[in-house]
Structure formats: C-alpha cells, structure tokens
Design a protein around this motif. Structure first.
Motif, short mmCIF file in Angstrom:
data_model
loop_
_atom_site.label_atom_id
_atom_site.label_comp_id
_atom_site.label_asym_id
_atom_site.label_seq_id
_atom_site.Cartn_x
_atom_site.Cartn_y
_atom_site.Cartn_z
N TYR A 114 56.37 43.07 92.89
CA TYR A 114 55.68 41.95 92.24
C TYR A 114 56.50 40.68 92.39
O TYR A 114 55.98 39.62 92.77
CB TYR A 114 55.47 42.22 90.74
CG TYR A 114 54.67 43.45 90.41
CD1 TYR A 114 53.68 43.91 91.29
CD2 TYR A 114 54.86 44.15 89.22
CE1 TYR A 114 52.94 45.05 90.98
CE2 TYR A 114 54.11 45.28 88.91
CZ TYR A 114 53.16 45.72 89.80
OH TYR A 114 52.44 46.84 89.49
N LEU A 115 57.78 40.81 92.08
CA LEU A 115 58.66 39.65 92.10
C LEU A 115 58.67 38.97 93.46
O LEU A 115 58.59 37.74 93.57
CB LEU A 115 60.08 40.08 91.70
CG LEU A 115 61.13 38.99 91.58
CD1 LEU A 115 60.70 37.93 90.57
CD2 LEU A 115 62.48 39.58 91.18
N ARG A 116 58.74 39.78 94.48
CA ARG A 116 58.79 39.24 95.83
C ARG A 116 57.56 38.41 96.15
O ARG A 116 57.64 37.32 96.68
CB ARG A 116 58.90 40.42 96.80
CG ARG A 116 59.59 40.11 98.07
CD ARG A 116 60.06 41.39 98.70
NE ARG A 116 58.99 42.36 98.83
CZ ARG A 116 59.16 43.66 98.89
NH1 ARG A 116 60.38 44.17 98.82
NH2 ARG A 116 58.14 44.48 99.02
N PHE A 117 56.41 38.96 95.81
CA PHE A 117 55.17 38.23 96.11
C PHE A 117 55.03 37.00 95.23
O PHE A 117 54.57 35.95 95.69
CB PHE A 117 53.96 39.16 95.97
CG PHE A 117 52.68 38.49 96.33
CD1 PHE A 117 52.46 38.04 97.63
CD2 PHE A 117 51.70 38.29 95.37
CE1 PHE A 117 51.28 37.40 97.96
CE2 PHE A 117 50.51 37.66 95.71
CZ PHE A 117 50.30 37.22 97.00
N LEU A 118 55.45 37.13 93.99
CA LEU A 118 55.39 35.97 93.09
C LEU A 118 56.27 34.85 93.62
O LEU A 118 55.90 33.67 93.55
CB LEU A 118 55.83 36.38 91.68
CG LEU A 118 54.85 37.26 90.92
CD1 LEU A 118 55.51 37.90 89.72
CD2 LEU A 118 53.61 36.46 90.49
N ASN A 119 57.42 35.21 94.13
CA ASN A 119 58.30 34.19 94.71
C ASN A 119 57.61 33.47 95.86
O ASN A 119 57.75 32.25 96.02
CB ASN A 119 59.61 34.81 95.19
CG ASN A 119 60.59 35.03 94.05
OD1 ASN A 119 60.64 34.25 93.10
ND2 ASN A 119 61.37 36.11 94.12
N GLU A 120 56.86 34.23 96.64
CA GLU A 120 56.14 33.60 97.74
C GLU A 120 55.08 32.63 97.19
O GLU A 120 54.93 31.52 97.69
CB GLU A 120 55.49 34.68 98.61
CG GLU A 120 54.99 34.15 99.94
CD GLU A 120 54.21 35.20 100.70
OE1 GLU A 120 54.66 36.37 100.74
OE2 GLU A 120 53.11 34.87 101.22
N LEU A 121 54.37 33.08 96.17
CA LEU A 121 53.37 32.20 95.55
C LEU A 121 54.03 30.94 95.01
O LEU A 121 53.49 29.84 95.13
CB LEU A 121 52.66 32.93 94.41
CG LEU A 121 51.73 34.07 94.80
CD1 LEU A 121 51.13 34.72 93.56
CD2 LEU A 121 50.61 33.58 95.72
N SER A 122 55.19 31.12 94.44
CA SER A 122 55.92 29.99 93.88
C SER A 122 56.28 28.98 94.97
O SER A 122 56.11 27.78 94.79
CB SER A 122 57.18 30.50 93.18
OG SER A 122 57.93 29.42 92.68
N ARG A 123 56.76 29.48 96.08
CA ARG A 123 57.06 28.59 97.20
C ARG A 123 55.82 27.81 97.63
O ARG A 123 55.90 26.65 97.98
CB ARG A 123 57.56 29.40 98.42
CG ARG A 123 59.05 29.64 98.44
CD ARG A 123 59.49 30.14 99.82
NE ARG A 123 58.87 31.39 100.23
CZ ARG A 123 59.24 32.60 99.80
NH1 ARG A 123 60.23 32.71 98.95
NH2 ARG A 123 58.63 33.69 100.24
N ARG A 124 54.69 28.49 97.57
CA ARG A 124 53.44 27.83 97.96
C ARG A 124 52.84 27.03 96.82
O ARG A 124 51.73 26.52 96.90
CB ARG A 124 52.42 28.88 98.44
CG ARG A 124 52.85 29.55 99.73
CD ARG A 124 51.66 30.19 100.41
NE ARG A 124 51.56 31.62 100.21
CZ ARG A 124 50.51 32.26 99.70
NH1 ARG A 124 49.43 31.59 99.32
NH2 ARG A 124 50.50 33.57 99.58
#
Lengths: 220, 220
Positions: free
Chosen positions: A17-27
């Motif tokens: 989850y964290l990994r994907f959330l970080n990607e969303l955050s970058r975007r």
DNA sequence: TAGATTGTTAATCGATTAACAATC
DNA sequence: TAGATTGTTAATCGATTAACAATC
C-alpha cells in the motif's frame, strides 16, 4: 478500530500500500478509494478497507483515503517514522547488490554496517561503508543500535551468523540463505530466498501438467 | 492420491522439501519421516504428509519416505526433470548477482540469455553469457525455448519488459521490481521484491508495539 | 439530496491441524 | 507381534469476500 492481533498477511500488504501511495503522492493525487487501490494492486477492496481498519479509521465515507494522511499513518504503523539501523552480513555479489539498493530505501532504513568472513574483503568499502570481520559483529550490532540483520552469507554459514545476531540482541532478520533458521521466539525472521520462488514457478510450466485452459488473450 | 487442484501454498513448500531432501541425500540418509521433516523445516508433520499425498503415495507406513525416491518424485512434480531455459532481463547489480547464483541452481534451471537496456553493457559478458539489447528480447525468447523470465530492471521499466516477455510467449515471470505486473491469465508471476519483506519486518520491531493500544482518535 | 465509499458484520472459502485406521 | 508412521477424514482455525448501514 479493533484490537485484535494483526496477521502477518495483513502486515505484508502494508508496504505494498505504502509504495503505491507514495507514487500517488508524487503525482499529487489527493485521495484514493479502496476500489482504485484494489484495481492497481490486484487486491479485493474489502480486504484493503479491512486491513486499514485494524489500525484506525483512516478513510472518509463517500470520499476515500487522503493520500498524505494514509502515508503518514502507515509509516507510523511500520515504525518507519524513526531511523532503523540495519546490518548486512555477507558482502558477496548479492550483498553488494543489496547495499546499493540502500539508496532506494528512503524509508528510514539504513545499512550502517557490513560484515564478511573473507580476509581479502575486510577493510574495503561498499557504498561508503567499510567491511568488517564477522568477529566484531556482536559488538558492532550492540554498539550501533542495529535492529535488523540481512543475511547474505552462504547456506552453511547462515545459522551461525543468525546465532551471533541473536546473541547481539537483534530484533529481526531478513534471510537470503536457503535455510530455515532457528531463532528464539521474539526474533522475527523473513525468508527472502528467491530460489524457492523460482523453482516453484517451474511447477506452473505447461509440461504435460494437467492444468486449466489458458488462452493467450493479451491484456491491453 | 487425489486430483484436486493444488494450492500455491503447497507448491511453494515443495522446493523447501526438495532442498532438505537433497541435503539428506548428500549425507546418505536413506529414509525420513514427516516428523523429522517437520522438525527441521518448522512445519506440521500432518501438513507435510498431506502435501505429498496430493501427488501420490510416496511414503511407507511405519517407515517414512525413501529419500532418493521422494527427491525423484518432487523433481518430476516441479518439472525439474527437464532443462528449463531462463532469461534474465536487467544486468545491474542484482541481475549480476543472480546470474552468478546460476551455479547453485543445479536444478536444471539455466539462465541462457541476459538482456539490458544500457548500450555500454551490451556485448559484455556475465557468466559466459553475452548481454544483448532488449530490442532482441522477443526473438531471442522465442528462438531459444526460454520459458521463464527474471525481471531485475528498474521499477518503471518492469511492466514494459513483462509485456515483451508475454508477447514472446513466456510462461512464468520472477519479478524483482516492486511493481504489481499485469499479465494475462496463464502467465504465472511470482513477486521476489525483498523490500516488501524488509519493510514489513520493521513492523515487528518493538517500539512499544504490543500495540493493541494505539490511539488514533483523529479529528478531521 | 443523490452518489460514493467507508467500516464492520456475517458468510464463505481455504488452509492447517488433529486424530486414527491401515499397515509396514 | 509391538512400535512407528503413513494417508486421509473430520475438526479447527484463519483469511478473504460479500453485503450493507452509516455518512461524507
């Protein structure tokens, strides 16, 4: 929010989850629903909601989850809001590869010490860390608040290294050796031996194994 | 012997059994009981018997399992009685480390081709295999009966590489990139991303984490 | 309000373990 | 035979999924 004990299956999904959330955050995506998460991560949305709800009410009905807030919370849950010192034991090919991954782990985990048994490696540097002899492992682990050990030594040495880590008070071990380590209760071991993954893949090869039809339709 | 479909959990234990049986074989131990196996591998003996019984009646009541015979059988089940060609995509640190492990995989799995995107690597050798450009991947996989792909490219390239492997008719993928790959049904993917394992370990560090209590009354 | 989405309970599904007759 | 150990059924345990009231 409950207060049951959390299963390992749940814990292992948190970094995903964290990994994907970080990607969303970058975007700069502000919120995300369990449905979107499920789609991207190949998980059931109900499972995601349930996983998160073990730790708190992080979402908002009708809206979803605030990305930044959820990142913060998961990082807290995973103890990533503090630096965690890691030791790497075994400076062979794999060990060197892992220590280079260090850069990627901006998750507050840091390899702060590297050990190896072979005299010709000792004293040389990996990623700005001087390789030390295994003999000093116990003291070094104790003295540097090292809490996790990564074992990348050959098979036959793995248990001995684990014993030393345990003697030094290590809290968790990531074991790349293809061996079942015996450690006292309270020390967590995760197996990271990829040969198991690779060999089990062979089972699914279509070598006359009766298996369900597989159409070769491409997913776009 | 049944003919249900076998769960992934069962399949993933088979290489673990095999590994230990190989060790027993080296030590010339003739037979082994499910109890001994369970003790060494930290598994329930009933589970081991059940796992094996899915595939046949390999044991003898009152005696246990013949080590050599069981090795042979498990190798058959896992399709290891034939050579399986493997491609490695990504010749970075990790890829190089893995290709050196090749020697250890005397399990009839062989990395027969290595690919990389960066021009300066192409043409050089790893373990006697010449690194080829990714552009030729599809043809090379098709032409060399390569059935499994190991992905060790950076995160952002992983899905693209997977797509090409699928286009080339790959049957299974071992994915070291921290990404959920989308592949058509029929292609098996195993995740080998160790950062997930490492980060989830942090959860078990005891920063006061008997944490059935962990207040998160948050007013939004 | 109408639509969306959570948190949670209940239902389902699957995997592990216990128990034991069969038998070496 | 007596003791050991399998293969398998039944019991248990645990994890996933469905469903829906609550509510943003």
């Amino acid at each position: 929010m409950k207060s049951e004990k959390i299963s390992d299956a749940v814990v292992r999904r948190l970094p995903v989850y964290l990994r994907f959330l970080n990607e969303l955050s970058r975007r700069e995506v502000p919120t995300v629903s369990s449905q979107e998460l499920g789609q991207k991560l190949d998980l059931n949305p109900a499972q995601i909601r349930k996983d998160l709800a073990y730790f708190g009410d992080f979402g908002r009905k009708g809206i979803g989850y605030d990305v930044s807030y959820l990142i913060e919370k998961i990082r807290q849950i995973l103890n990533l809001d503090q630096q965690i010192n890691v030791a790497l034991i075994g400076a062979g090919n794999l060990g060197q590869a892992l220590s280079n991954y260090n850069a990627y782990l901006k998750d507050n985990m840091k390899i702060v010490a590297v050990f190896d048994a072979s005299p010709e490696k000792i004293g040389s540097q990996i990623n700005n860390i001087t390789i030390q002899p295994i003999e000093v492992l116990v003291d070094a682990v104790k003295g540097n608040h090292i809490r996790i050990g990564i074992i990348t030594v050959p098979d036959v040495e793995a248990q001995r290294v684990a014993d030393q880590l345990v003697a030094a008070g290590i809290e968790a071990i990531l074991n790349f050796a293809p061996t079942i380590l015996k450690v006292p209760a309270g020390v967590r071991v995760h197996a990271a031996d990829f040969t198991t993954d690779l060999i089990s893949l062979a089972y699914y090869l279509d070598g006359g194994k009766e298996r369900s039809e597989h159409d070769s339709k491409m997913v776009d």
